[in-house]
Design an enzyme around this catalytic site. Sequence first.
Site, PDB file in Angstrom:
ATOM      1  N   ASP A 176      56.165  20.741  41.320  1.00  0.00           N
ATOM      2  CA  ASP A 176      56.045  20.468  39.882  1.00  0.00           C
ATOM      3  C   ASP A 176      55.318  19.162  39.591  1.00  0.00           C
ATOM      4  O   ASP A 176      55.462  18.602  38.500  1.00  0.00           O
ATOM      5  CB  ASP A 176      57.439  20.414  39.239  1.00  0.00           C
ATOM      6  CG  ASP A 176      57.981  21.797  38.894  1.00  0.00           C
ATOM      7  OD1 ASP A 176      57.165  22.752  38.803  1.00  0.00           O
ATOM      8  OD2 ASP A 176      59.199  21.932  38.724  1.00  0.00           O
ATOM      9  N   HIS A 198      54.972  29.993  40.370  1.00  0.00           N
ATOM     10  CA  HIS A 198      55.395  30.721  39.170  1.00  0.00           C
ATOM     11  C   HIS A 198      54.768  32.118  39.087  1.00  0.00           C
ATOM     12  O   HIS A 198      54.929  32.799  38.067  1.00  0.00           O
ATOM     13  CB  HIS A 198      55.042  29.917  37.912  1.00  0.00           C
ATOM     14  CG  HIS A 198      55.964  28.773  37.659  1.00  0.00           C
ATOM     15  ND1 HIS A 198      57.320  28.925  37.416  1.00  0.00           N
ATOM     16  CD2 HIS A 198      55.735  27.421  37.631  1.00  0.00           C
ATOM     17  CE1 HIS A 198      57.874  27.745  37.238  1.00  0.00           C
ATOM     18  NE2 HIS A 198      56.938  26.810  37.365  1.00  0.00           N
ATOM     19  N   LYS A 240      53.603  18.391  36.283  1.00  0.00           N
ATOM     20  CA  LYS A 240      54.330  18.065  35.051  1.00  0.00           C
ATOM     21  C   LYS A 240      54.151  16.611  34.641  1.00  0.00           C
ATOM     22  O   LYS A 240      54.536  16.229  33.526  1.00  0.00           O
ATOM     23  CB  LYS A 240      55.819  18.392  35.213  1.00  0.00           C
ATOM     24  CG  LYS A 240      56.105  19.890  35.199  1.00  0.00           C
ATOM     25  CD  LYS A 240      57.594  20.175  35.264  1.00  0.00           C
ATOM     26  CE  LYS A 240      57.876  21.668  35.175  1.00  0.00           C
ATOM     27  NZ  LYS A 240      59.330  21.975  35.257  1.00  0.00           N
ATOM     28  N   ASP A 242      63.201  27.657  43.899  1.00  0.00           N
ATOM     29  CA  ASP A 242      63.085  26.917  42.640  1.00  0.00           C
ATOM     30  C   ASP A 242      63.901  27.567  41.538  1.00  0.00           C
ATOM     31  O   ASP A 242      64.640  26.890  40.807  1.00  0.00           O
ATOM     32  CB  ASP A 242      61.607  26.841  42.250  1.00  0.00           C
ATOM     33  CG  ASP A 242      61.375  26.015  40.995  1.00  0.00           C
ATOM     34  OD1 ASP A 242      62.058  24.992  40.824  1.00  0.00           O
ATOM     35  OD2 ASP A 242      60.515  26.401  40.187  1.00  0.00           O
TER      36      ASP A 242
END
Length: 350
Positions: free
Chosen positions: A211, A266, A214, A294
């Site tokens: 991540d 994802h 982010k 995750d």
Amino acid sequence: MTGGAEGSGNAVVAVVAARTPAPLVLALRGQPCSASIVAVSGRVVEDLVAEAPAVIVVEAEPERFDAPALIRALREQDSLARTPVLLVAGGEARTLRRIGREAGATDVLSKPFDAVELQDRVGVLIDLALARRENDDRAQAMRRDAARAAAEATARERELIRRLMLAAEFRDDRAGDHLTRVAGCVIAVAEGLGLSPAEADDVALASTMHDIGKIGVPDHILMKAGPLTPDEWEEMRQHALRGYHMLHDSSSRLLQIAAEIALTHHERWDGTGYPRGLRGEEIPCSGRIVAVADVFDALISARSYKPAWSLDRARAHLEAESGRHFDPACVAAFLSRWDDIVALVEERAA
């Protein structure tokens, strides 16, 4: 002896003969080497391996032992495969050279031999042995230096990754425990899939940056307590591509794995994920592994917009989404290590 042999006082010349090899030993006397007499016996090969001489002189005595067969046996030993061997034998010179070459001798000398010629031949072989030894020592030192440099580079890579983890924690103080739990789950899934411990460790370490993109998401979106608007959700989804672009052009193998994970964790097995809508095994294995780890940790973690799920409820969700959201093999591997997962979560409570 000649040339560099004058500096070879530590060189051992092993003389192998069925009878006392007095002429050979006498010819070597006074030269800068030590002569070691090795009697022919059932243990002659083992004795030579143990002595590890610089040069071996084998005097052929066909009526007593097969010298070419002995040389072939010596060449089968790793420690003696490159040791210079001088075959001393009677016979026609051309035939003797052929026999010696076929057996693996480095040089041959016809009998009766001249003492000075024997000294010269042995001197050249000692020079060869010492040069090889020096080259081997240099190569070993270079290998040690290369291994040390590789270890230092790996340490720097891991330090860089740790620093990037800290950067993520500056944005969200919950990130540290989340990344640690995800990495632990990744190891469990990867090993359950049959990856080696080293491979599993690499994917787990790289997963801590899944991540990292982010960092580019505005605080009012990243920290929002309520549901995101369509525009905010689109902005949030950009973190996968941003993370990939931050990492993918590194020469580091670990960062390349991390870029792959950032881009694909994802994606969904059924092709409905983002950012590219990959399906099934189009998704890299690392991304499929991290997707399971995750989502599981996100489910069991309390957030401002939801309470934490129980372990059993989160497990049931993974089972229900196997073949849709998740790679069935990754889910099966995860469940096969369930006790380890529970222990990890209890140690690092969400």
